[in-house]
Design an enzyme around this catalytic site. Structure first.
Site, PDB file in Angstrom:
ATOM      1  N   ASP A 180      -6.844  -6.415   2.640  1.00 13.94           N
ATOM      2  CA  ASP A 180      -7.007  -6.806   4.043  1.00 13.94           C
ATOM      3  C   ASP A 180      -8.176  -6.081   4.698  1.00 13.94           C
ATOM      4  O   ASP A 180      -8.494  -6.328   5.860  1.00 13.94           O
ATOM      5  CB  ASP A 180      -5.713  -6.631   4.831  1.00 13.94           C
ATOM      6  CG  ASP A 180      -5.327  -5.178   5.122  1.00 13.94           C
ATOM      7  OD1 ASP A 180      -6.190  -4.291   5.121  1.00 13.94           O
ATOM      8  OD2 ASP A 180      -4.125  -4.938   5.377  1.00 13.94           O
TER       9      ASP A 180
ATOM     10  N   HIS B 215      -6.492  -1.000   8.278  1.00 10.62           N
ATOM     11  CA  HIS B 215      -5.584  -0.112   8.987  1.00 10.62           C
ATOM     12  C   HIS B 215      -5.812   1.331   8.554  1.00 10.62           C
ATOM     13  O   HIS B 215      -6.354   1.588   7.472  1.00 10.62           O
ATOM     14  CB  HIS B 215      -4.139  -0.513   8.708  1.00 10.62           C
ATOM     15  CG  HIS B 215      -3.875  -1.973   8.918  1.00 10.62           C
ATOM     16  ND1 HIS B 215      -4.056  -2.906   7.908  1.00 10.62           N
ATOM     17  CD2 HIS B 215      -3.475  -2.660  10.011  1.00 10.62           C
ATOM     18  CE1 HIS B 215      -3.769  -4.112   8.386  1.00 10.62           C
ATOM     19  NE2 HIS B 215      -3.419  -3.995   9.651  1.00 10.62           N
TER      20      HIS B 215
ATOM     21  N   GLU C 277      -2.005  -5.058  -1.984  1.00 12.91           N
ATOM     22  CA  GLU C 277      -1.667  -6.014  -0.924  1.00 12.91           C
ATOM     23  C   GLU C 277      -2.088  -7.449  -1.222  1.00 12.91           C
ATOM     24  O   GLU C 277      -2.302  -8.247  -0.296  1.00 12.91           O
ATOM     25  CB  GLU C 277      -2.225  -5.552   0.428  1.00 12.91           C
ATOM     26  CG  GLU C 277      -1.627  -4.244   0.942  1.00 12.91           C
ATOM     27  CD  GLU C 277      -0.207  -4.357   1.487  1.00 12.91           C
ATOM     28  OE1 GLU C 277       0.331  -5.485   1.507  1.00 12.91           O
ATOM     29  OE2 GLU C 277       0.360  -3.315   1.860  1.00 12.91           O
TER      30      GLU C 277
ATOM     31  N   HIS D 149       4.385   1.094   4.140  1.00 12.10           N
ATOM     32  CA  HIS D 149       3.014   0.826   3.698  1.00 12.10           C
ATOM     33  C   HIS D 149       1.986   1.208   4.761  1.00 12.10           C
ATOM     34  O   HIS D 149       0.787   1.229   4.475  1.00 12.10           O
ATOM     35  CB  HIS D 149       2.845  -0.634   3.260  1.00 12.10           C
ATOM     36  CG  HIS D 149       2.713  -1.628   4.379  1.00 12.10           C
ATOM     37  ND1 HIS D 149       2.075  -2.839   4.219  1.00 12.10           N
ATOM     38  CD2 HIS D 149       3.146  -1.619   5.657  1.00 12.10           C
ATOM     39  CE1 HIS D 149       2.120  -3.530   5.343  1.00 12.10           C
ATOM     40  NE2 HIS D 149       2.760  -2.807   6.233  1.00 12.10           N
TER      41      HIS D 149
ATOM     42  N   ASP E 241      -9.750  -0.326   4.160  1.00 14.30           N
ATOM     43  CA  ASP E 241      -8.537  -0.881   4.767  1.00 14.30           C
ATOM     44  C   ASP E 241      -8.828  -1.293   6.206  1.00 14.30           C
ATOM     45  O   ASP E 241      -9.632  -0.653   6.892  1.00 14.30           O
ATOM     46  CB  ASP E 241      -7.431   0.186   4.760  1.00 14.30           C
ATOM     47  CG  ASP E 241      -6.025  -0.388   4.792  1.00 14.30           C
ATOM     48  OD1 ASP E 241      -5.797  -1.364   5.545  1.00 14.30           O
ATOM     49  OD2 ASP E 241      -5.165   0.131   4.068  1.00 14.30           O
TER      50      ASP E 241
ATOM     51  N   HIS F  28       0.804  -1.226   0.000  1.00 14.28           N
ATOM     52  CA  HIS F  28       0.000   0.000   0.000  1.00 14.28           C
ATOM     53  C   HIS F  28       0.834   1.274   0.000  1.00 14.28           C
ATOM     54  O   HIS F  28       0.284   2.375  -0.133  1.00 14.28           O
ATOM     55  CB  HIS F  28      -0.974   0.013   1.184  1.00 14.28           C
ATOM     56  CG  HIS F  28      -2.298   0.614   0.851  1.00 14.28           C
ATOM     57  ND1 HIS F  28      -3.426   0.429   1.615  1.00 14.28           N
ATOM     58  CD2 HIS F  28      -2.702   1.418  -0.177  1.00 14.28           C
ATOM     59  CE1 HIS F  28      -4.442   1.071   1.078  1.00 14.28           C
ATOM     60  NE2 HIS F  28      -4.028   1.690  -0.018  1.00 14.28           N
TER      61      HIS F  28
ATOM     62  N   ASP G  88      -7.421  -1.858  -0.073  1.00 15.93           N
ATOM     63  CA  ASP G  88      -6.491  -2.853   0.454  1.00 15.93           C
ATOM     64  C   ASP G  88      -7.288  -4.129   0.705  1.00 15.93           C
ATOM     65  O   ASP G  88      -8.308  -4.094   1.399  1.00 15.93           O
ATOM     66  CB  ASP G  88      -5.880  -2.326   1.759  1.00 15.93           C
ATOM     67  CG  ASP G  88      -4.758  -3.198   2.298  1.00 15.93           C
ATOM     68  OD1 ASP G  88      -4.841  -4.437   2.164  1.00 15.93           O
ATOM     69  OD2 ASP G  88      -3.813  -2.642   2.880  1.00 15.93           O
TER      70      ASP G  88
ATOM     71  N   ASP H  95      -3.261   3.552   8.122  1.00 14.25           N
ATOM     72  CA  ASP H  95      -2.139   3.942   7.245  1.00 14.25           C
ATOM     73  C   ASP H  95      -1.780   5.407   7.420  1.00 14.25           C
ATOM     74  O   ASP H  95      -1.490   6.119   6.455  1.00 14.25           O
ATOM     75  CB  ASP H  95      -2.478   3.647   5.783  1.00 14.25           C
ATOM     76  CG  ASP H  95      -2.511   2.149   5.491  1.00 14.25           C
ATOM     77  OD1 ASP H  95      -2.086   1.369   6.355  1.00 14.25           O
ATOM     78  OD2 ASP H  95      -2.963   1.769   4.405  1.00 14.25           O
TER      79      ASP H  95
END
Length: 301
Positions: free
Chosen positions: A230, A125, A273, A140, A123, A100, A228, A127
């Site tokens: 994830d 996360h 990702e 990332h 996402d 990412h 992303d 980030d």
């Protein structure tokens, strides 16, 4: 449905994190039939190949707290130029990652044209770390902070010329793993975040309606989707480097992208990702391609 002129760009970069293998993500997504699926929807698709990424990892600089800074900067500078050129040619950039950290280059390239860009960030996360707040030093986990002007100078000045995304134009969806430094920056900047709590409580339909209303109120001149894999629950996307349980379901994710398609607001996108080394029979890449289909006009009837 809008028929688009799509330019696909792969970024085989895995230097932004610690689990190698995500550099093979663009190949896995292509193998899963991305080009063929988009052409079948009536789009004109040009696969422009991959950004060149050095296969030789330079010796780390002890003075730098960020891992593989040279490699990440080099790849993102090339990506930023490529994305800027695609937009200027009137085409739709579709970027395939890679980790990412490539969003630094994507957003830098987009802000050369879009002065009030909206960003939807799917996402697990946030980030939004910097060198000072990151527990790992993995870049990332920093692209949103960088793209708003926070972070290492070599990253924040990369192709930007002072053009950053506005915090008010950013919406994060699906977050469920946020570091303390990120939480502080989110609160400081007033970032809109729909965590899994809000998705569970209100439902994905309400979350997307709020997202679209917010961007409309901001009068954005373009909307970038950064997805992303994830962001989904690992049950559906096992081939990611930083899986977090309790993510979005397969159907919630498709519904979100179907609503974006109905709104006809997305002007660029990236899917990142996908790590084939960690995947199960290319399952995660297959999910990425089906999500592209929902975003770009695929319907059941």
């Amino acid at each position: 449905m809008r028929e688009l002129n799509i330019s696909i760009v792969g970024v085989p970069l895995d230097y932004g994190q610690s689990r190698r293998g995500v550099d093979m993500g663009p190949s896995a997504i292509r193998y899963a039939g991305a080009v063929e699926r988009l052409k079948a929807l009536g789009h004109e698709v040009c696969d422009e190949g991959d950004i060149q990424v050095s296969a030789v990892e330079k010796k780390p600089n002890p003075a730098e707290r960020l891992k593989n800074l040279d490699e990440v900067v080099e790849a993102n500078e090339a990506l930023a130029q490529k994305v800027a050129d695609i937009v200027k040619a009137g085409r739709f950039p579709l970027v395939l990652g890679g980790d990412h950290s490539i969003a630094i280059g994507t957003l830098a390239g987009l802000t050369q044209t879009y002065r009030n860009l909206g960003v939807i960030w799917f996402d697990a996360h946030a980030d939004m770390n910097t060198a000072e707040t990151s527990p790992s030093g993995n870049i990332h986990g920093m692209p949103l902070a960088v793209s708003m002007g926070y972070g290492h100078e070599r990253l924040t000045t990369l192709f930007h010329n002072g053009n950053f995304i506005q915090p008010e134009n950013l919406i994060i969806i699906g977050a469920r793993s946020v570091d303390p430094g990120e939480r502080e920056l989110i609160q400081k900047l007033g970032i809109t975040v729909f965590t899994m709590h809000e998705i569970d409580k209100y439902g994905m339909t309400a979350v997307m309606e709020k997202t679209l209303d917010h961007l409309k109120e901001r009068a954005v001149d373009g909307v970038h989707l950064s997805l992303d894999l994830d962001g989904l629950d690992p049950l559906y996307t096992p081939g990611v480097g930083t899986p977090v349980d309790g993510g979005m379901t397969y159907r919630e994710s498709h519904l979100a992208l179907e609503m974006l398609q109905e709104a006809e607001c997305i002007t660029s996108a990236e899917f990142v990702e996908v790590n084939p080394i960690l995947d199960e029979k290319n399952k995660t890449a297959d999910v990425a391609v089906t999500l592209m289909g929902s975003l770009l006009g695929e319907t059941l009837i």
